[in-house]
Design an enzyme around this catalytic site. Structure first.
Site, PDB file in Angstrom:
ATOM      1  CB  CYS A   7      -7.535   2.685   4.003  1.00 17.73           C
ATOM      2  SG  CYS A   7      -7.864   1.836   5.637  1.00 17.73           S
ATOM      3  CG  ASN A  51      -8.779  -2.773   2.340  1.00 17.79           C
ATOM      4  OD1 ASN A  51      -8.166  -3.760   2.262  1.00 17.79           O
ATOM      5  ND2 ASN A  51      -8.718  -1.620   3.048  1.00 17.79           N
ATOM      6  CD  GLU A  52      -9.341  -3.005   7.217  1.00 20.40           C
ATOM      7  OE1 GLU A  52      -9.407  -1.978   7.494  1.00 20.40           O
ATOM      8  OE2 GLU A  52      -8.460  -3.842   7.798  1.00 20.40           O
ATOM      9  CD  GLU A  94      -2.929   1.254   2.270  1.00 14.63           C
ATOM     10  OE1 GLU A  94      -2.822   0.507   3.198  1.00 14.63           O
ATOM     11  OE2 GLU A  94      -3.747   2.022   2.105  1.00 14.63           O
TER      12      GLU A  94
END
Ligand code: AHR
Length: 662
Positions: free
Chosen positions: A249, A380-381, A54
């Site tokens: 994120c 993602n989350e 990331e």
């Protein structure tokens, strides 16, 4: 030095209490370890150990992406961020951002420099300075045009903290139309952070410049627009099974308009649309106002990097949801098609024939052969019914059109919430291929949860432990969570649990990966760097040892006759490798006393040389730029013969044995 006693605290409750009891009840003599080499179990997926990438902590811009100029395109909202007036004796003039007749509408701003006398211009201070090495070559490139008859050349040179030149070049032949220029500069000094690059109009007149770029000539594979060699080598040495990108994120964005959109990250780097990095202002105490995503490292480069690493590419795509820790903005269900289309087009970009629209773009960038994409993450989350609704829509279209692609769904990152089992149940019903779980927890959690996957259903979605790291309490004014050997051993313990459950867990990755020592937002991280140097943490070496010694088929292992991982205070997994000609045994001794072990391999007699790799030291020990290998694996070869292999496991250690089988 700080001494941390997390391992004793961690033994309270659950498996910890069990292990303590068994430690107390230890008979004298070695711990018996039975490795049932004649009863191989599940294959261990080639993707078992991979990399989470990331752009956080200056991981991409200012990090592995070797560009040394910050705000090279003058497209930061503060157009002149990173640029200052150069202090050159006798020079007078002015400079400002301009927009009339830019080199490209996709890159609308550039810099206008007017010299009234002498060599007047600007300096760029790079990403926390510019790192250069004496005698090494650097490639400068820029777009430029003159406004009138003069000047016809630019001077581009390094300068030190006293504004003295440290190697430079003259770019001559400027015309009144935009053109790209390239030149090489040889650095005359070594400096990690005090160097700047200056661009000077070579005499009175007005000149426009844009895309002012500086790369080391010696990038990874010598590529233009390339990557930092030292950092890629560290990744390569992990022997990763996959590369997950671009996050994290940043896939989601704070709001949907700040989400990662892969289509704006390919093609000519000068045309890629710059946006703010989501980590720019995420943490008030670690604000990084100059953190933007240039996308110079974009999806094409991520695919190339995957190929270079021998890792499966694993892009994660936005599913119509902004980060739920921020706005949680949703794309309405009846407006989700463009998001799904992005996924379909991505598959075509990666795998499609050169005659297809997106395959043609890949070929035009220099890679006619497909990238052989097999894995794709949807979100993602993400959590809650909104995610399930959106995942279902992606799954329906992608499952029908691309059954060859394994889809990875998000588990709720709040794994102790009521939603977590609910979400898992829905993903089972939807027949998700793989579900991605995340754990940022204290070291003792990893010890007491080593058996987490022992009780998972053996059918249905596989597990991707997609982000995890052992978090010690933050220390000092900056609240830095340290990366100690103790933390690395807790992670290694947890990994033995993945391997023992290789029929359920098929992928895993530590997170985050990279951090600039002067520009981080998050700790701990796997690899740290400054503008010239880099090092792996103890956790890096634990990942490397597991990645390089994955093995092909798991085999049952018992400690003092018990299959429970953690019996006698030791944690272990074993696998057959090299087509069954070798057995790999991983042993973690997180405690403070050395332990003797006696391994038997299902009654087999072995003879030959075994390779033993040991990671050990003080549980509180950390690596640093000054001491990059304070905790690093030591390799030795030992002779083995007979039906028992004996070994002393040092206190606080991870040991990997590779034993030849006759
Ligand atoms: O690894 C850092 C962050 O942790 C990731 O961006 C996110 O997925 C998680 O919350």
């Amino acid at each position: 030095m700080r001494t941390r006693r997390w391992w004793t605290a961690g033994w309270v409750g659950g498996l910890g209490a069990l292990a303590l009891a068994s430690l107390a009840a230890q008979p004298a003599g070695p711990v018996r370890i039975d490795v049932a080499v004649d009863r191989p179990g599940a294959p261990i997926a080639s993707t078992m150990y991979g990399i989470f990438f990331e752009d956080i902590n200056f991981g991409a811009d200012g990090g592995i992406y070797a560009e040394k100029i910050k705000n090279r395109s003058f497209e930061f909202p503060d157009a002149l961020m990173g640029w200052k007036r150069a202090m050159v004796e006798g020079a007078r003039g002015s400079f400002a951002a301009a927009t009339d007749a830019p080199p490209s509408p996709a890159n609308p701003r550039y810099l206008r420099i007017t010299s009234e006398s002498g060599r007047f211009g600007v300096t760029n201070d790079g990403f926390r300075g510019i790192g250069i090495r004496q005698g090494e070559q650097y490639t400068v490139s820029l777009l430029a045009r003159r406004r009138g008859d003069a000047p016809t050349s630019l001077v581009v040179e390094f300068e030190d903290a006293r504004n003295q030149p440290q190697g430079g070049t003259t770019i001559a032949g400027l015309t009144t139309t935009w053109a790209r220029y390239r030149a090489t500069i040889t650095a005359t000094q070594t400096s990690g952070s005090r160097t700047r690059l200056r661009v000077l109009a070579d005499g009175p007149g007005t000149v426009d410049v844009d895309m002012v770029s500086l790369f080391p000539a010696d990038t990874w594979q010598g590529r233009e627009n390339g990557l930092r060699k030292d950092l890629v080598q560290l990744l390569k040495d992990m022997k990763p099974g996959f590369l997950r990108f671009p996050g994290g994120c940043i896939v989601e964005g704070r709001f949907l308009d700040g989400r990662y959109q892969w289509k704006t990250t390919i093609g000519d780097p000068a045309e890629r649309r710059l946006i703010v990095n989501r980590w720019n202002d995420e943490f008030a105490n670690r604000a990084t106002p100059d953190y933007y995503q240039s996308f110079g490292l974009g999806f094409y480069e991520y695919f190339l990097l995957s190929e270079d690493l021998g890792a499966e590419p694993l892009p994660i795509i936005n599913c119509g949801m902004a980060c739920q820790f921020n706005s949680g903005e949703l794309a309405p269900l009846d407006a989700i098609d463009p998001y799904i289309q992005d996924a379909l087009d991505l598959i075509e970009f990666a795998n499609g024939p050169v005659t297809s629209p997106w395959g043609a773009k890949r070929a035009a960038m220099g890679h006619p052969a497909p990238f052989n994409l097999k894995l794709l993450g949807v979100g993602n989350e993400q959590w809650g019914p909104q995610y399930i609704e959106r995942f279902a829509l992606f799954e329906k279209v992608l499952g029908a059109k691309h059954p060859e692609i394994t889809l990875i769904a998000s588990a709720d990152p709040n794994f102790r919430s009521d939603n977590f089992p609910w979400q898992w149940d829905r993903l089972r019903e939807l027949k998700a291929d793989v579900v991605d779980e995340h754990f940022y927890m204290p070291p003792e959690w990893f010890l007491t949860n080593v058996g987490r996957y022992d009780t998972y259903p053996r059918t249905g979605p596989k597990v991707f432990v997609g982000e995890y790291a052992a978090h010690l309490p933050g220390a000092g004014a900056q609240n830095v969570r340290p990366s100690t050997l103790g933390a690395a051993l807790a992670e290694a313990v947890f990994m033995t649990g993945f391997e023992r459950n290789a029929d359920v867990v098929t992928m895993s990755a530590y997170a985050p990966l990279l951090a600039h020592v002067d520009a981080w937002q998050w700790t701990p991280n796997l690899i740290w760097f400054d503008n010239l140097r880099s090092f792996g943490t103890p956790s890096y070496y634990a990942q490397q040892l597991f990645g390089a010694n994955r093995g092909e088929r798991v085999v049952p292992i018992a400690l003092n006759g018990s299959g429970t991982n953690g019996t006698a205070g030791l944690f272990a997994s074993a696998a057959l490798d090299a087509g069954g000609r070798e057995v790999v045994v991983k042993l973690v001794n997180p405690g403070g006393a050395a332990r003797e072990v006696a391994l038997s391999l299902g009654g087999r007699s072995v003879t030959g040389q075994a390779a033993v790799t040991t990671l050990t030291g003080d549980a509180a020990a950390e690596n640093t730029l000054a001491q990059p290998a304070r905790v690093a694996p030591a390799v030795e070869t030992i002779a083995v013969s007979g039906t028992t292999v004996r070994r002393a496991l040092p206190a606080h250690s991870l040991t990997v044995l590779r034993i030849p089988l006759r």
